[in-house]
Design a protein around this motif. Sequence first.
Motif, PDB file in Angstrom:
ATOM      1  N   ASP A 165       0.862  -1.177   0.000  1.00 14.91           N
ATOM      2  CA  ASP A 165       0.000   0.000   0.000  1.00 14.91           C
ATOM      3  C   ASP A 165       0.901   1.231   0.000  1.00 14.91           C
ATOM      4  O   ASP A 165       1.616   1.492   0.968  1.00 14.91           O
ATOM      5  CB  ASP A 165      -0.896  -0.008   1.244  1.00 14.91           C
ATOM      6  CG  ASP A 165      -1.859   1.170   1.265  1.00 14.91           C
ATOM      7  OD1 ASP A 165      -1.405   2.290   1.579  1.00 14.91           O
ATOM      8  OD2 ASP A 165      -3.040   0.976   0.966  1.00 14.91           O
ATOM      9  N   ASP A 166       0.882   1.990  -1.094  1.00 17.76           N
ATOM     10  CA  ASP A 166       1.818   3.104  -1.253  1.00 17.76           C
ATOM     11  C   ASP A 166       1.579   4.235  -0.266  1.00 17.76           C
ATOM     12  O   ASP A 166       2.501   4.977   0.073  1.00 17.76           O
ATOM     13  CB  ASP A 166       1.734   3.661  -2.680  1.00 17.76           C
ATOM     14  CG  ASP A 166       2.363   2.725  -3.694  1.00 17.76           C
ATOM     15  OD1 ASP A 166       3.203   1.901  -3.282  1.00 17.76           O
ATOM     16  OD2 ASP A 166       2.011   2.803  -4.882  1.00 17.76           O
ATOM     17  N   THR A 167       0.348   4.388   0.196  1.00 18.92           N
ATOM     18  CA  THR A 167       0.031   5.503   1.086  1.00 18.92           C
ATOM     19  C   THR A 167       0.430   5.211   2.527  1.00 18.92           C
ATOM     20  O   THR A 167       1.139   5.994   3.161  1.00 18.92           O
ATOM     21  CB  THR A 167      -1.470   5.828   1.022  1.00 18.92           C
ATOM     22  OG1 THR A 167      -1.824   6.138  -0.327  1.00 18.92           O
ATOM     23  CG2 THR A 167      -1.793   7.021   1.913  1.00 18.92           C
ATOM     24  N   LEU A 168      -0.025   4.082   3.050  1.00 21.90           N
ATOM     25  CA  LEU A 168       0.240   3.746   4.451  1.00 21.90           C
ATOM     26  C   LEU A 168       1.492   2.894   4.633  1.00 21.90           C
ATOM     27  O   LEU A 168       1.915   2.634   5.757  1.00 21.90           O
ATOM     28  CB  LEU A 168      -0.972   3.031   5.046  1.00 21.90           C
ATOM     29  CG  LEU A 168      -2.232   3.900   5.174  1.00 21.90           C
ATOM     30  CD1 LEU A 168      -3.413   3.073   5.640  1.00 21.90           C
ATOM     31  CD2 LEU A 168      -1.997   5.061   6.130  1.00 21.90           C
ATOM     32  N   MET A 169       2.079   2.442   3.521  1.00 19.89           N
ATOM     33  CA  MET A 169       3.322   1.662   3.562  1.00 19.89           C
ATOM     34  C   MET A 169       3.150   0.361   4.337  1.00 19.89           C
ATOM     35  O   MET A 169       3.985  -0.018   5.161  1.00 19.89           O
ATOM     36  CB  MET A 169       4.465   2.502   4.149  1.00 19.89           C
ATOM     37  CG  MET A 169       4.737   3.786   3.398  1.00 19.89           C
ATOM     38  SD  MET A 169       6.078   4.749   4.145  1.00 19.89           S
ATOM     39  CE  MET A 169       5.822   6.357   3.401  1.00 19.89           C
ATOM     40  N   PHE A 170       2.051  -0.329   4.073  1.00 22.79           N
ATOM     41  CA  PHE A 170       1.790  -1.654   4.622  1.00 22.79           C
ATOM     42  C   PHE A 170       1.980  -2.688   3.519  1.00 22.79           C
ATOM     43  O   PHE A 170       1.880  -2.374   2.333  1.00 22.79           O
ATOM     44  CB  PHE A 170       0.334  -1.776   5.099  1.00 22.79           C
ATOM     45  CG  PHE A 170      -0.027  -0.932   6.286  1.00 22.79           C
ATOM     46  CD1 PHE A 170       0.906  -0.583   7.246  1.00 22.79           C
ATOM     47  CD2 PHE A 170      -1.340  -0.501   6.452  1.00 22.79           C
ATOM     48  CE1 PHE A 170       0.549   0.179   8.348  1.00 22.79           C
ATOM     49  CE2 PHE A 170      -1.708   0.261   7.551  1.00 22.79           C
ATOM     50  CZ  PHE A 170      -0.759   0.602   8.496  1.00 22.79           C
ATOM     51  N   ILE A 171       2.209  -3.937   3.912  1.00 21.54           N
ATOM     52  CA  ILE A 171       2.071  -5.056   2.989  1.00 21.54           C
ATOM     53  C   ILE A 171       0.639  -5.556   3.132  1.00 21.54           C
ATOM     54  O   ILE A 171       0.185  -5.858   4.240  1.00 21.54           O
ATOM     55  CB  ILE A 171       3.084  -6.167   3.300  1.00 21.54           C
ATOM     56  CG1 ILE A 171       4.480  -5.724   2.849  1.00 21.54           C
ATOM     57  CG2 ILE A 171       2.702  -7.469   2.610  1.00 21.54           C
ATOM     58  CD1 ILE A 171       5.558  -6.751   3.048  1.00 21.54           C
ATOM     59  N   THR A 172      -0.088  -5.613   2.026  1.00 17.70           N
ATOM     60  CA  THR A 172      -1.512  -5.921   2.104  1.00 17.70           C
ATOM     61  C   THR A 172      -1.917  -6.998   1.105  1.00 17.70           C
ATOM     62  O   THR A 172      -1.254  -7.220   0.088  1.00 17.70           O
ATOM     63  CB  THR A 172      -2.362  -4.665   1.826  1.00 17.70           C
ATOM     64  OG1 THR A 172      -2.162  -4.259   0.463  1.00 17.70           O
ATOM     65  CG2 THR A 172      -1.971  -3.528   2.740  1.00 17.70           C
ATOM     66  N   GLY A 173      -3.018  -7.644   1.409  1.00 21.91           N
ATOM     67  CA  GLY A 173      -3.609  -8.630   0.522  1.00 21.91           C
ATOM     68  C   GLY A 173      -5.034  -8.886   0.966  1.00 21.91           C
ATOM     69  O   GLY A 173      -5.507  -8.305   1.951  1.00 21.91           O
ATOM     70  N   ASN A 174      -5.739  -9.745   0.252  1.00 17.22           N
ATOM     71  CA  ASN A 174      -7.079 -10.118   0.692  1.00 17.22           C
ATOM     72  C   ASN A 174      -7.346 -11.563   0.313  1.00 17.22           C
ATOM     73  O   ASN A 174      -6.769 -12.092  -0.645  1.00 17.22           O
ATOM     74  CB  ASN A 174      -8.143  -9.186   0.109  1.00 17.22           C
ATOM     75  CG  ASN A 174      -8.178  -9.214  -1.404  1.00 17.22           C
ATOM     76  OD1 ASN A 174      -8.796 -10.099  -1.996  1.00 17.22           O
ATOM     77  ND2 ASN A 174      -7.510  -8.256  -2.041  1.00 17.22           N
ATOM     78  N   ALA A 175      -8.200 -12.194   1.091  1.00 13.77           N
ATOM     79  CA  ALA A 175      -8.491 -13.606   0.887  1.00 13.77           C
ATOM     80  C   ALA A 175      -9.985 -13.861   0.993  1.00 13.77           C
ATOM     81  O   ALA A 175     -10.700 -13.177   1.734  1.00 13.77           O
ATOM     82  CB  ALA A 175      -7.746 -14.449   1.920  1.00 13.77           C
TER      83      ALA A 175
END
Length: 364
Positions: free
Chosen positions: A262-272
């Motif tokens: 996530d470029d804004t919050l600088m998290f590694i993200t995904g969904n399942a």
Amino acid sequence: MKMEVMEEMFPEEYRNSILRLVEANEGMKTLLGIFYLLKGYTTEEALVKNFRAMTGKDCKDLLKLLRRESILKIGAYNEYLCLSGYEEVFNDIVAGFSPQPPDLSEYFEIAVEEGNKAALKMIELLLKMGMQGIGEFSQYDCIKSDISEMFSPAVFCSLEEEFIKKNLCIYGKKQTKEFLKLYQSDDKIKEVKERIREWKTNKLAEMPVKETVEKEIVELVEDARMRMKREKRKEELAKTLCIPESEKLEDTVGYFSGFTVDDTLMFITGNALVEHDILYLVITDSLSRYEVREWKDFPVIFITERIPKWVRKIEIVFKDAYPKLSERKIAIAVPNQVAYTNFKQGLLFELVNRLGIREVLEMR
């Protein structure tokens, strides 16, 4: 009672008065340079804090002198302002006294090399938040609280003083707005954002929990697909759900997006998706008040290195937030330790169990 009448000065007289005070009083140049940086957020508290951090001295006597010499006045919100009509002259002079900032990217690289986690988090929050707060909390309140809780109040005070002393940022306050502002050009801010995003992405990618979560989610997805095949309900269910033949039924009962940044919050993200349960996955080393309020995809589980202290006063963190906390489904988990959640879901409970978490507490 006799009223004191202030004699009007010509602009050149006003200019000469300022220059005379600068020449005669040590520290006056520094104080006036702070005025240029603060752009009107010049309450006594702000001026004193910045001046003390920069010089180790107090500036209250200098402020009294500037008022006595008819250089400054007190505004409607108790801020110090130049006399009306002399704004152009005043701004022209103080601009020349403003300190030149060092290269923030160099400071950042040193912090990375030294492993200064507190300084790195401070820079990260300043870059993410800008000058705006959240709800009734000012930006300064949020950053001060988060750094104090993640590290200690003493660490925050030390960092704040260091950042101001090195001319990396400036402290401002007027009415309810209170902030720390990075004193850098827009191009430099953009450059440092890109660098910290790259560093943070690499750092999070190296966290063992990323591979663990990915492995467990993939297994859950595969298990869901296998169950569907074993039950031999593929064609029947496809017809019932009106799923086009071009789509894979397996993707409607088991799906994992993979991880991205996530470029804004600088998290590694995904969904399942596992059967009927959808869950957004966020991996981060720490979670601030600002970050948890800014996240807008639900239900979500934040997987982090430690539970933030504010989780026990979550209602305060989300006061006046939109959407409201009751309309968000949030879980925060630390592998092999504990999880907090305000919602119940089969996929969530299965995942935290696979992450070695045996204690799941209600978030309230």
